[in-house]
Design an enzyme around this catalytic site. Sequence first.
Site, short mmCIF file in Angstrom:
data_model
loop_
_atom_site.label_atom_id
_atom_site.label_comp_id
_atom_site.label_asym_id
_atom_site.label_seq_id
_atom_site.Cartn_x
_atom_site.Cartn_y
_atom_site.Cartn_z
N HIS A 282 0.84 -1.21 0.00
CA HIS A 282 0.00 0.00 0.00
C HIS A 282 0.87 1.26 0.00
CE1 HIS A 282 -2.97 -2.83 2.10
NE2 HIS A 282 -3.54 -2.53 0.96
N LYS B 102 -18.32 -6.01 7.42
CA LYS B 102 -17.08 -6.81 7.47
C LYS B 102 -16.49 -6.53 8.84
CE LYS B 102 -14.06 -7.49 3.41
NZ LYS B 102 -13.04 -6.79 2.62
N ARG C 166 -2.28 -5.74 -8.52
CA ARG C 166 -1.11 -6.58 -8.25
C ARG C 166 -0.93 -7.68 -9.27
NH1 ARG C 166 -3.16 -8.20 -2.61
NH2 ARG C 166 -5.02 -7.99 -3.90
N SER D 25 -3.03 -8.14 2.91
CA SER D 25 -3.20 -7.97 4.35
C SER D 25 -3.51 -9.31 5.01
CB SER D 25 -4.33 -6.97 4.62
OG SER D 25 -4.03 -5.73 4.06
N1 COA Z 1 -0.31 -4.02 -1.78
C1 COA Z 1 -0.66 -4.99 -0.94
N2 COA Z 1 -1.91 -5.41 -0.80
C2 COA Z 1 -2.86 -4.83 -1.51
C3 COA Z 1 -2.57 -3.80 -2.42
C4 COA Z 1 -1.21 -3.40 -2.54
N3 COA Z 1 -0.82 -2.47 -3.37
N4 COA Z 1 -3.72 -3.41 -2.99
C5 COA Z 1 -4.69 -4.17 -2.49
N5 COA Z 1 -4.17 -5.03 -1.59
C6 COA Z 1 -4.90 -6.11 -0.89
C7 COA Z 1 -5.37 -5.71 0.45
O1 COA Z 1 -4.40 -5.91 1.41
C8 COA Z 1 -6.56 -6.63 0.61
O2 COA Z 1 -6.10 -7.89 1.01
P1 COA Z 1 -6.99 -8.83 1.87
O3 COA Z 1 -8.14 -9.21 0.99
O4 COA Z 1 -6.07 -9.92 2.16
O5 COA Z 1 -7.43 -8.06 3.06
C9 COA Z 1 -7.12 -6.78 -0.78
O6 COA Z 1 -6.07 -6.45 -1.64
C10 COA Z 1 -8.26 -5.87 -1.11
O7 COA Z 1 -8.11 -4.74 -0.34
P2 COA Z 1 -8.56 -3.28 -0.54
O8 COA Z 1 -7.73 -2.57 -1.51
O9 COA Z 1 -8.65 -2.69 0.80
O10 COA Z 1 -9.94 -3.39 -1.22
P3 COA Z 1 -11.25 -3.67 -0.52
O11 COA Z 1 -11.89 -4.62 -1.44
O12 COA Z 1 -11.14 -4.06 0.87
O13 COA Z 1 -11.92 -2.23 -0.55
C11 COA Z 1 -13.20 -0.41 -1.53
C12 COA Z 1 -12.43 -1.72 -1.69
C13 COA Z 1 -13.10 0.18 -0.16
C14 COA Z 1 -12.58 0.52 -2.50
C15 COA Z 1 -14.65 -0.75 -1.90
O14 COA Z 1 -15.14 -1.75 -1.05
C16 COA Z 1 -15.56 0.46 -1.83
O15 COA Z 1 -15.48 1.35 -2.63
N6 COA Z 1 -16.48 0.49 -0.84
C17 COA Z 1 -17.41 1.61 -0.63
C18 COA Z 1 -18.85 1.26 -0.98
C19 COA Z 1 -19.06 1.49 -2.44
O16 COA Z 1 -18.94 2.58 -2.97
N7 COA Z 1 -19.43 0.39 -3.11
C20 COA Z 1 -19.59 0.40 -4.52
C21 COA Z 1 -18.28 0.07 -5.20
S1 COA Z 1 -18.54 -0.46 -6.80
#
Ligand code: COA
Length: 167
Positions: free
Chosen positions: A18, A42, A91, A129
């Site tokens: 990140h 969650k 990734r 994560s």
């Molecule tokens: N390096 C390391 N890990 C990474 C990374 C990076 N560069 N980018 C993503 N990840 C990993 C995270 O660690 C996480 O791992 P995990 O699944 O083991 O926990 C995974 O990828 C996904 O994480 P994240 O980037 O936090 O995405 P998310 O799916 O948790 O969150 C949001 C996505 C918050 C952007 C999305 O849920 C959202 O927009 N929510 C708001 C509600 C909304 O508007 N909904 C409509 C969307 S269409």
Amino acid sequence: MPKIAVYPGSFDPATYGHLDIIKRSLEIFDKVIVAVIRHPHKEPLFTLQERVKMLKVATKDLKNVKVDSFEGLLVNYVKSQKTNIIIRGLRAISDFEYELQMVLMNRRLNNSIETIFLMPEEHYSYLSSSLVKEIVFSGGKASKFVPPVVEEALHRKFSVDKSGRSW
Ligand code: COA
């Protein structure tokens, strides 16, 4: 007008992957807002306050980074920050389908929002994560993958909580 981008995620917890994306974004944008989501359905390992605090510590030496939190629709939060740019890390191919779905849905919700994808350093492309949590929970070291503030917090968390919760 300064160019602002929002980098949203769960950051449960933040990893060097990140941070790599945040640093790359700073090469392109004047200001990067790291937006930590308060998930309605969650249960994260770290509370929203803990996730925000760790990110603030981890980015304290980076200029033009703001760590914030949000709930509700991402597109609404992005607009409230006076920008239309979302940053996401990509990734591997496996990330692509989910990310494409989100981009297209966000576009349906607000056509003026654009998502920019950045690739992390190759050696962070397998990092997540969940894997980091599993490593520390299983007695391993995560210092190569997360900043010290996160590693300490993980060790603290797991020394008081060995209840075997699932992430
Ligand atoms: N390096 C390391 N890990 C990474 C990374 C990076 N560069 N980018 C993503 N990840 C990993 C995270 O660690 C996480 O791992 P995990 O699944 O083991 O926990 C995974 O990828 C996904 O994480 P994240 O980037 O936090 O995405 P998310 O799916 O948790 O969150 C949001 C996505 C918050 C952007 C999305 O849920 C959202 O927009 N929510 C708001 C509600 C909304 O508007 N909904 C409509 C969307 S269409």
